[in-house]
Design an enzyme around this catalytic site. Structure first.
Site, PDB file in Angstrom:
ATOM      1  N   LYS A   1      -4.616  -3.332   2.874  1.00 42.05           N
ATOM      2  CA  LYS A   1      -3.695  -2.590   2.441  1.00 42.05           C
ATOM      3  C   LYS A   1      -2.956  -1.859   3.428  1.00 42.05           C
ATOM      4  O   LYS A   1      -3.707  -0.922   4.198  1.00 42.05           O
ATOM      5  CB  LYS A   1      -4.102  -1.627   1.125  1.00 42.05           C
ATOM      6  CG  LYS A   1      -3.258  -0.500   0.773  1.00 42.05           C
ATOM      7  CD  LYS A   1      -3.825   0.448  -0.236  1.00 42.05           C
ATOM      8  CE  LYS A   1      -2.961   1.440  -0.227  1.00 42.05           C
ATOM      9  NZ  LYS A   1      -3.656   2.741  -1.313  1.00 42.05           N
TER      10      LYS A   1
ATOM     11  N   ASP B   1       2.187   7.377   1.819  1.00 44.17           N
ATOM     12  CA  ASP B   1       2.316   7.395   0.314  1.00 44.17           C
ATOM     13  C   ASP B   1       2.501   8.565  -0.157  1.00 44.17           C
ATOM     14  O   ASP B   1       1.388   9.457  -0.262  1.00 44.17           O
ATOM     15  CB  ASP B   1       0.721   6.856   0.019  1.00 44.17           C
ATOM     16  CG  ASP B   1       0.868   6.688  -1.766  1.00 44.17           C
ATOM     17  OD1 ASP B   1       1.781   6.432  -2.281  1.00 44.17           O
ATOM     18  OD2 ASP B   1      -0.355   6.732  -2.120  1.00 44.17           O
TER      19      ASP B   1
ATOM     20  N   LYS C   1       2.724  12.802  -5.537  1.00 44.74           N
ATOM     21  CA  LYS C   1       1.739  13.482  -5.636  1.00 44.74           C
ATOM     22  C   LYS C   1       1.456  15.063  -5.188  1.00 44.74           C
ATOM     23  O   LYS C   1       2.703  15.452  -4.779  1.00 44.74           O
ATOM     24  CB  LYS C   1       0.923  12.884  -3.885  1.00 44.74           C
ATOM     25  CG  LYS C   1       0.293  11.644  -4.282  1.00 44.74           C
ATOM     26  CD  LYS C   1      -0.307  11.101  -2.868  1.00 44.74           C
ATOM     27  CE  LYS C   1      -0.963   9.604  -2.902  1.00 44.74           C
ATOM     28  NZ  LYS C   1      -2.121   9.625  -3.557  1.00 44.74           N
TER      29      LYS C   1
ATOM     30  N   ASP D   1      -3.328   6.067   4.666  1.00 40.90           N
ATOM     31  CA  ASP D   1      -3.368   4.964   3.509  1.00 40.90           C
ATOM     32  C   ASP D   1      -3.148   3.562   3.983  1.00 40.90           C
ATOM     33  O   ASP D   1      -3.169   2.716   3.091  1.00 40.90           O
ATOM     34  CB  ASP D   1      -2.150   5.419   2.295  1.00 40.90           C
ATOM     35  CG  ASP D   1      -2.686   4.818   0.980  1.00 40.90           C
ATOM     36  OD1 ASP D   1      -3.916   4.560   0.806  1.00 40.90           O
ATOM     37  OD2 ASP D   1      -2.003   4.762   0.080  1.00 40.90           O
TER      38      ASP D   1
ATOM     39  N   ASP E   1       2.075   5.653  -8.332  1.00 42.83           N
ATOM     40  CA  ASP E   1       0.930   6.242  -7.308  1.00 42.83           C
ATOM     41  C   ASP E   1      -0.270   5.319  -7.516  1.00 42.83           C
ATOM     42  O   ASP E   1      -1.208   5.175  -6.716  1.00 42.83           O
ATOM     43  CB  ASP E   1       0.472   7.419  -7.451  1.00 42.83           C
ATOM     44  CG  ASP E   1      -0.323   8.285  -6.493  1.00 42.83           C
ATOM     45  OD1 ASP E   1      -0.168   7.713  -5.261  1.00 42.83           O
ATOM     46  OD2 ASP E   1      -1.031   9.056  -6.489  1.00 42.83           O
TER      47      ASP E   1
ATOM     48  N   GLU F   1      -0.120   2.072  -5.980  1.00 42.81           N
ATOM     49  CA  GLU F   1       0.824   0.869  -5.434  1.00 42.81           C
ATOM     50  C   GLU F   1       0.080   0.179  -4.771  1.00 42.81           C
ATOM     51  O   GLU F   1       0.325  -0.868  -4.346  1.00 42.81           O
ATOM     52  CB  GLU F   1       1.654   1.845  -4.619  1.00 42.81           C
ATOM     53  CG  GLU F   1       1.347   2.317  -3.474  1.00 42.81           C
ATOM     54  CD  GLU F   1       0.039   3.256  -3.458  1.00 42.81           C
ATOM     55  OE1 GLU F   1      -0.345   3.328  -2.339  1.00 42.81           O
ATOM     56  OE2 GLU F   1       0.090   4.067  -4.284  1.00 42.81           O
TER      57      GLU F   1
ATOM     58  N   ARG G   1      -2.603  -1.705  -4.971  1.00 47.15           N
ATOM     59  CA  ARG G   1      -3.068  -2.800  -5.770  1.00 47.15           C
ATOM     60  C   ARG G   1      -1.892  -3.752  -5.987  1.00 47.15           C
ATOM     61  O   ARG G   1      -1.991  -5.026  -6.123  1.00 47.15           O
ATOM     62  CB  ARG G   1      -3.768  -2.437  -7.109  1.00 47.15           C
ATOM     63  CG  ARG G   1      -2.833  -1.826  -8.161  1.00 47.15           C
ATOM     64  CD  ARG G   1      -3.795  -1.183  -9.320  1.00 47.15           C
ATOM     65  NE  ARG G   1      -4.026   0.104  -8.684  1.00 47.15           N
ATOM     66  CZ  ARG G   1      -4.810   0.731  -9.365  1.00 47.15           C
ATOM     67  NH1 ARG G   1      -5.196   0.778 -10.806  1.00 47.15           N
ATOM     68  NH2 ARG G   1      -5.523   2.039  -8.509  1.00 47.15           N
TER      69      ARG G   1
END
Length: 536
Positions: A297, A302, A309, A320, A379, A381, A383
């Site tokens: 990933k 993010d 967030k 991230d 959020d 995201e 996956r």
């Protein structure tokens, strides 16, 4: 496009035979045995110092435990500035009464977790720990000439101590403009003295390759998001990996749109930084051998998107992309040691930003697999990015196994903190191999369940699935269940949630604060265990 610096350790390691003599005023490090005993080489040096070392070790009640370092100042006429006595003995191998209570209770696990316990390899990790702490102590001591001579009574331990020092020496100083921040007080040279001498240099190649892979991952994770984004991440890979024999290519937005990668593209549509799917291929085995697929990933920053967030701590979201960094560093390590394996690493690279074109909660996207996804929370995201990357991995490479890594869920941090990463797998043999590999290199895992009852929580009335469970609890498990929907059940697959271990929030003598490079050593060790002719 800004040029992301190639961050490397400044520590130079060379190997010498017993005939090598340190210069006047040098600092040397000599081994301590179990229980504070002196190996022969230490006894010889102590004899020349009139028993100074033995007296100091006795007064300090040294045990020889891994990571124990005693700094001893020597008289000027000795020709040395100081001597470091360093222990490399694992706690469990110390004589009765010498091990600390914490050491005796260290690293116990429940029996149902099939972890590997190999004493010789535990000794390897103990030697690495010794090297890391010895390096940190030598830096603090500001040794003369920024050079440390390391004497070892074992070639095997010498290699591991040197790797531990190399790993500990790395610092991210790319954007410091003042000399003091460029590591002027660092130890810049480690001269390792053993009976094997320069013959160890060839053996050290694999150790150095693993350390270099770890450095690449840590540099990527540490870099600021205005410098590291999908396009510049690809540029780093194209600069650093081809010299190792890795073929690097990438898919842009147009190619991904042709492949109907709506899940990944949906995450990226709120950012001015265009997405990339980075593809890194290493061929060290016959073409007939199916590759191991590593998928990471790579959310380079993010914000959470429209599901924004909280501001506090959002700066941490530069890491991230820890999964993408790990697979990039891993393939560098694998190629650097010329592994007898075929390995492909993929990284889905995006930014998750909240502009006027950003994905909205309740949007429905079509993934490359043809399955539709209702996006209830923008959020969640990572996956979505992995869903399309996993599909691409299977369609174009027909892998023998897939391992994906991702800083995927805060729920994993709640469950395991910063000690272990979570492991989810559809194949017991693959899970056992990964758990064992993690134990061997001190990147431990803990296996979690994948079950139909958790999978049902993702069913959506508006699409084939939704990207989060509507209720509370099992957040890491439902995220893994989501990913499993994009994996062919005939393909061995494991998902490693590294959210709690990709970044170290507090430093110590053994390990510095910041990026850990978690996953590089684990993946390298796993691939090593799969190589044709491997003895593992």
């Amino acid at each position: 496009m800004p040029a992301v610096a190639s961050a490397r350790s400044a520590l130079k390691i060379t190997f010498h035979g017993r005939e090598a003599l340190p210069p006047h005023g040098a600092a040397i490090a000599v081994p301590l045995g179990a229980g504070g005993s002196f190996p022969a080489v230490t006894r010889r040096i102590d004899a020349k110092l009139g028993g100074l070392l033995k007296d100091a070790a006795t007064r300090a009640e040294c045990t020889g435990a891994a990571g124990e370092v005693l700094e001893v100042f020597t008289p000027q006429e000795s020709g040395l500035s100081r001597v470091f006595l360093y222990g490399t003995t694992p706690q469990q191998d110390l004589p009765e009464g010498k091990a600390s209570r914490a050491g005796r209770n260290e690293k116990k696990t429940f029996p149902e977790q099939p972890v590997s316990r190999i004493p010789a390899l535990s000794a390897t990790l103990a030697a690495e720990k010794a090297g890391a702490i010895l390096y940190a102590k030598a830096v603090a001591a500001k040794v003369q000439g920024k050079e440390l001579w390391l004497v070892s009574d074992s070639s095997t331990r010498a290699l591991s101590v040197a790797e531990g020092a190399l790993l500990r020496s790395w610092r991210f100083t790319t954007h410091h403009t003042r000399g003091a921040m460029h590591g002027e007080a660092k130890v810049q040279a480690l001269r390792v003295v053993t009976t094997a001498g320069r013959g160890l240099e060839r053996s050290f190649v694999a150790y150095k390759a693993r350390a270099r892979g770890n450095e690449i991952a840590k540099a990527l994770v540490s870099e600021s998001p205005n410098w590291l984004y999908p396009e510049s991440f690809v540029a780093v890979a194209k600069r650093d990996l081809p010299p190792l024999g890795v073929k690097v290519s990438s898919l842009g937005e147009t190619e991904m749109r042709r492949l109907n990668m709506g899940a990944l593209l949906g995450v990226a549509q709120g950012s001015v930084r265009k997405p990339r799917l980075l593809v890194m291929e290493y061929k060290g085995a016959p073409a007939s051998e199916k590759p191991v697929l590593l998928v990471g990933k790579g959310v380079c920053f993010d914000t959470g998107g429209i599901s924004l967030k909280p501001p506090k701590g959002m700066e941490d979201m530069k890491y991230d992309m820890g999964g993408a960094a790990a697979v990039t560093g891993a393939i560098a390590a694998i190629a650097g040691r010329k592994a007898r394996a075929n390995v492909v690493a993929l990284a889905g690279l995006v930014e998750n930003m909240p502009d006027g074109n950003a994905q909205r909660p309740s949007d429905i996207v079509y993934s490359a697999s043809g399955q539709t996804i209702e996006v209830l929370n923008t959020d969640a995201e990572g996956r979505l990015v992995l869903a399309d990357a996993l599909w691409y991995a299977q369609k174009y490479y027909k892998p023998r196994a897939i391992v994906d890594l991702a800083t995927l869920t805060g729920a994993m941090v709640v469950a395991l903190g910063s000690t272990r990463a979570g492991c989810f797998a559809n194949d017991d043999r693959l899970a056992r191999a990964l758990l064992a590999a993690g134990e061997r290199v001190a990147e431990p895992l803990w296996r979690f369940p994948l079950e139909p009852d958790y999978d049902k929580l993702l069913d959506s009335p508006a699409a084939d699935m939704q990207n989060i469970s509507p209720g509370y609890g099992a957040g890491s498990i439902t995220a893994a269940q989501f990913l499993q929907r994009f994996v062919d059940r005939r393909v061995p697959w494991a998902h490693l949630d590294i959210a709690g271990v990709a970044w170290r929030h507090g430093g110590s003598l053994e390990a510095a604060k910041g990026a850990t490079g978690y996953g590089v050593r684990l993946l390298n060790e796993y691939v090593l265990s799969t190589e044709r002719g491997s003895r593992r």
